[in-house]
Motif scaffolding. Sequence first.
Motif, short mmCIF file in Angstrom:
data_model
loop_
_atom_site.label_atom_id
_atom_site.label_comp_id
_atom_site.label_asym_id
_atom_site.label_seq_id
_atom_site.Cartn_x
_atom_site.Cartn_y
_atom_site.Cartn_z
N MET A 38 10.62 -9.43 -8.36
CA MET A 38 11.62 -10.30 -7.73
C MET A 38 10.96 -11.25 -6.74
SD MET A 38 14.55 -7.37 -7.09
CE MET A 38 15.56 -8.30 -5.94
N ALA A 39 10.02 -10.72 -5.95
CA ALA A 39 9.33 -11.56 -4.95
C ALA A 39 8.48 -12.62 -5.63
CB ALA A 39 8.48 -10.68 -4.04
N GLU A 40 7.85 -12.24 -6.74
CA GLU A 40 7.02 -13.21 -7.46
C GLU A 40 7.85 -14.36 -8.02
OE1 GLU A 40 4.83 -10.44 -9.84
OE2 GLU A 40 3.25 -10.25 -8.33
N GLU A 41 9.09 -14.04 -8.39
CA GLU A 41 9.99 -15.11 -8.83
C GLU A 41 10.29 -16.10 -7.70
OE1 GLU A 41 13.43 -13.39 -10.74
OE2 GLU A 41 12.14 -12.37 -12.21
N ASP A 42 10.19 -15.60 -6.46
CA ASP A 42 10.36 -16.49 -5.29
C ASP A 42 9.06 -17.21 -4.94
OD1 ASP A 42 12.90 -15.45 -5.08
OD2 ASP A 42 12.44 -14.14 -3.38
N GLY A 43 8.01 -16.95 -5.72
CA GLY A 43 6.73 -17.60 -5.43
C GLY A 43 5.84 -16.83 -4.46
N ILE A 44 6.18 -15.57 -4.19
CA ILE A 44 5.34 -14.75 -3.31
C ILE A 44 4.33 -13.97 -4.16
CG2 ILE A 44 5.33 -12.85 -1.62
CD1 ILE A 44 8.26 -13.59 -0.96
N GLU A 45 3.05 -14.13 -3.85
CA GLU A 45 2.04 -13.38 -4.59
C GLU A 45 2.00 -11.93 -4.06
OE1 GLU A 45 -2.73 -13.86 -5.75
OE2 GLU A 45 -1.84 -15.13 -4.19
N VAL A 46 2.05 -10.95 -4.94
CA VAL A 46 2.08 -9.55 -4.51
C VAL A 46 1.01 -8.77 -5.26
CG1 VAL A 46 3.49 -7.45 -4.30
CG2 VAL A 46 4.59 -9.69 -4.13
N ASP A 47 0.26 -7.96 -4.54
CA ASP A 47 -0.64 -7.02 -5.19
C ASP A 47 -0.37 -5.64 -4.58
OD1 ASP A 47 -2.53 -6.02 -6.93
OD2 ASP A 47 -4.02 -7.55 -6.43
N THR A 48 -0.84 -4.59 -5.25
CA THR A 48 -0.48 -3.24 -4.82
C THR A 48 -1.70 -2.32 -4.85
OG1 THR A 48 1.72 -3.58 -5.74
CG2 THR A 48 1.11 -1.32 -5.27
N VAL A 49 -1.81 -1.50 -3.82
CA VAL A 49 -2.80 -0.42 -3.80
C VAL A 49 -2.02 0.89 -3.93
CG1 VAL A 49 -4.59 0.77 -2.46
CG2 VAL A 49 -4.38 -1.73 -2.34
N ILE A 50 -2.36 1.66 -4.96
CA ILE A 50 -1.66 2.94 -5.20
C ILE A 50 -2.54 4.05 -4.64
CG2 ILE A 50 -0.70 4.47 -6.97
CD1 ILE A 50 0.64 1.83 -7.19
N ILE A 51 -2.07 4.67 -3.57
CA ILE A 51 -2.93 5.60 -2.83
C ILE A 51 -2.85 7.01 -3.42
CG2 ILE A 51 -3.45 6.53 -0.54
CD1 ILE A 51 -1.96 3.91 0.52
N CYS A 71 0.88 -1.18 0.00
CA CYS A 71 0.00 0.00 0.00
C CYS A 71 0.91 1.22 0.00
CB CYS A 71 -0.88 0.01 1.24
SG CYS A 71 -1.93 -1.44 1.40
N ILE A 72 1.02 1.85 -1.17
CA ILE A 72 2.02 2.92 -1.32
C ILE A 72 1.40 4.17 -1.94
CG2 ILE A 72 3.94 1.29 -1.51
CD1 ILE A 72 3.89 1.78 -4.57
N GLY A 73 2.07 5.29 -1.74
CA GLY A 73 1.62 6.54 -2.32
C GLY A 73 1.88 6.59 -3.81
N ASN A 74 1.09 7.38 -4.49
CA ASN A 74 1.18 7.48 -5.95
C ASN A 74 2.31 8.44 -6.37
OD1 ASN A 74 0.60 7.16 -8.65
ND2 ASN A 74 -1.19 8.53 -8.62
N PHE A 75 3.54 7.94 -6.27
CA PHE A 75 4.73 8.69 -6.68
C PHE A 75 5.54 7.80 -7.62
CE2 PHE A 75 3.38 10.26 -2.56
CZ PHE A 75 3.28 11.63 -2.82
N THR A 76 6.01 8.37 -8.70
CA THR A 76 6.64 7.60 -9.77
C THR A 76 7.76 6.69 -9.27
OG1 THR A 76 6.20 9.53 -11.13
CG2 THR A 76 7.59 7.83 -12.11
N GLY A 77 8.67 7.26 -8.47
CA GLY A 77 9.82 6.47 -8.01
C GLY A 77 9.38 5.29 -7.15
N ASP A 78 8.46 5.54 -6.24
CA ASP A 78 7.98 4.46 -5.37
C ASP A 78 7.32 3.35 -6.20
OD1 ASP A 78 8.71 5.59 -2.84
OD2 ASP A 78 6.99 6.93 -2.94
N ILE A 79 6.48 3.75 -7.14
CA ILE A 79 5.75 2.76 -7.94
C ILE A 79 6.72 1.89 -8.74
CG2 ILE A 79 4.16 2.47 -9.89
CD1 ILE A 79 2.65 4.94 -8.82
#
Lengths: 340, 340
Positions: free
Chosen positions: B124-137, B107-115
């Motif tokens: 990278m995490a998904e390559e380790d098999g970790i499912e990741v989703d993101t909320v852009i605030i 859950c991160i702020g809507n800033f180009t660098g962060d995104i």
Amino acid sequence: MPNPNYEKYLNDPDDLIEEMIDGFVKSHQKKIKQVSKRAVARKEAPIDGKVGVVSGGGSGHLPAFMGYIGEGCLDSVAVGDIFSSPSVDHIYEAIKAADGGKGVLCCIGNFTGDIMNFEMAAEMAEEDGIEVDTVIINDDVASAPKDKMENRRGVAGEVIIWKLAGAMAERGYSLSEMKEIADQALYNTRSMGVAHKPCIMPTNGEPSFELDEGEMEIGVGHHGEPGIRKAEMTTNDEITEELLNIVLEDLPYQEGDEVVVLINGLGATSPLEMYISYRKVYNMLEEEGIDIAKNYIGEFFTSQEMAGYSITLTKVDDELKKLFADPCDAVSFKQMQEDI
Amino acid sequence: MPNPNYEKYLNDPDDLIEEMIDGFVKSHQKKIKQVSKRAVARKEAPIDGKVGVVSGGGSGHLPAFMGYIGEGCLDSVAVGDIFSSPSVDHIYEAIKAADGGKGVLCCIGNFTGDIMNFEMAAEMAEEDGIEVDTVIINDDVASAPKDKMENRRGVAGEVIIWKLAGAMAERGYSLSEMKEIADQALYNTRSMGVAHKPCIMPTNGEPSFELDEGEMEIGVGHHGEPGIRKAEMTTNDEITEELLNIVLEDLPYQEGDEVVVLINGLGATSPLEMYISYRKVYNMLEEEGIDIAKNYIGEFFTSQEMAGYSITLTKVDDELKKLFADPCDAVSFKQMQEDI
């Protein structure tokens, strides 16, 4: 209605205390009630069979004093104008609101106006049959030498005494027991502050003190009172070291002691800076063989937007540690407190 | 080592992030652990069978982001330099530290660098098999028109999303359920800020923005980004009215709605001013027939010592009210929150 100064977000300065109280009571209406124009109390006060704990003082220090009302802390507070004592009438109303039949302990800072007005209000309450005792908080090492402790000002250590007195009252301690333990805890509580930018008085737009660019006041008081010396701003580590060493030598705190550490931001100084200071405090105390039982880092007693902070130590024994650990539901004391 | 600027309490600015993290971890060591040079996590993370909640961003916003780690809130945080995104490696470490096998919601702020950096770390995490989703605030109404909401910045509404996502994770919601409800809550969350004094960048001593004496920026961002207009400072009531009306019209919030109100101080603005603003918000919402379910007043997401504040509304239904009411033991979210 023009803003009389452009330094902050206010309406007519003549209304600011009433507007602040109104906003505060609206925000915390499940916990707080207004008992007179300038006095607020815990919603369920007075509580039968519990000693009442009362404080109050000038405004401009939020979260002090109103933010410390709640279970395990203050029962009521009288509210003064910016940096000036509440009036006798409203202190009297605050004392009455807190009295559950076991007496009232007033815990106030060592300032002439506050002491005089609390004394007069206590006399009025005593005429009503309310037993009142008072703890005069004088934790500011900078404001007088050790052999004139009775002249020292109250600063952030006030928060510590409110918390401990509130915990004792909830546990059913008597007024005389509370007074004795609070005075002992106070003796073991010492603070030193620093500031380099003043706050602006809302009434006239004047700064609370003046320093040259790049200068700081070591030992500043909560209203911008002068401390022990002015000096060029230096590193946080050097400043923290100076403040902490003065505190350590004053009691003195010694190897084997256990302490609660409170780092209090005066307004415009950020948690970033306070955590950097805490890191130095932690390292220094570790070297001294002094153990930290609990730490509080945040803005607990401000001076509006003054830039600076203070370091407070309280030496604790098992009794005080137990009281520190007790629940506290005051609005502003839930914040940033950690056992370590 | 001289202090490179006299504006605040620092040591060598090159060390400030490490010193801040060190102090923070020392202060909260029962709850927080450091998992890489620039990533910190909840002591007990990863928690088996719970979705991990991760955030991060530039420093200079304490208590954001690290202060929101704890039960019922964030599991881990990656820490950037002042006002700049954390690096991919440390975001990756934060994601790994939070993964208890049910995936991770960033859950991160809507800033180009962060995104950009969170996207690369997620890969990278998904390559380790970790499912990741993101909320852009993107709650900052001032930063783009309503038909370009995807361009809006994240401001204090980030705190609201962290709290809700943390509550959902504790209740055992799945990653996809959390993403859906967080996005809906985000849509119902809108903010507007104002500032009249900048913070000073610790690295070079420069102010984050420049205004004339007595001027304010309506709609300012958390790094001092320009808002919708510059204007002469006026009364708190007029400023609050302008901010709140812009927020109200944007969703729009309407008669019969129930909302959570967050008034966030940006650093040097005192609770005195924020409570005066809350009083006006309360009165305006009462007139509009909008009910306040809960209010938060304090410094939740600062911009160092910037002077100003923002008003955030979240429209709530029974689901969100339940999540708001859930326990939250994050360091900085215990502070000044009230049901009313």
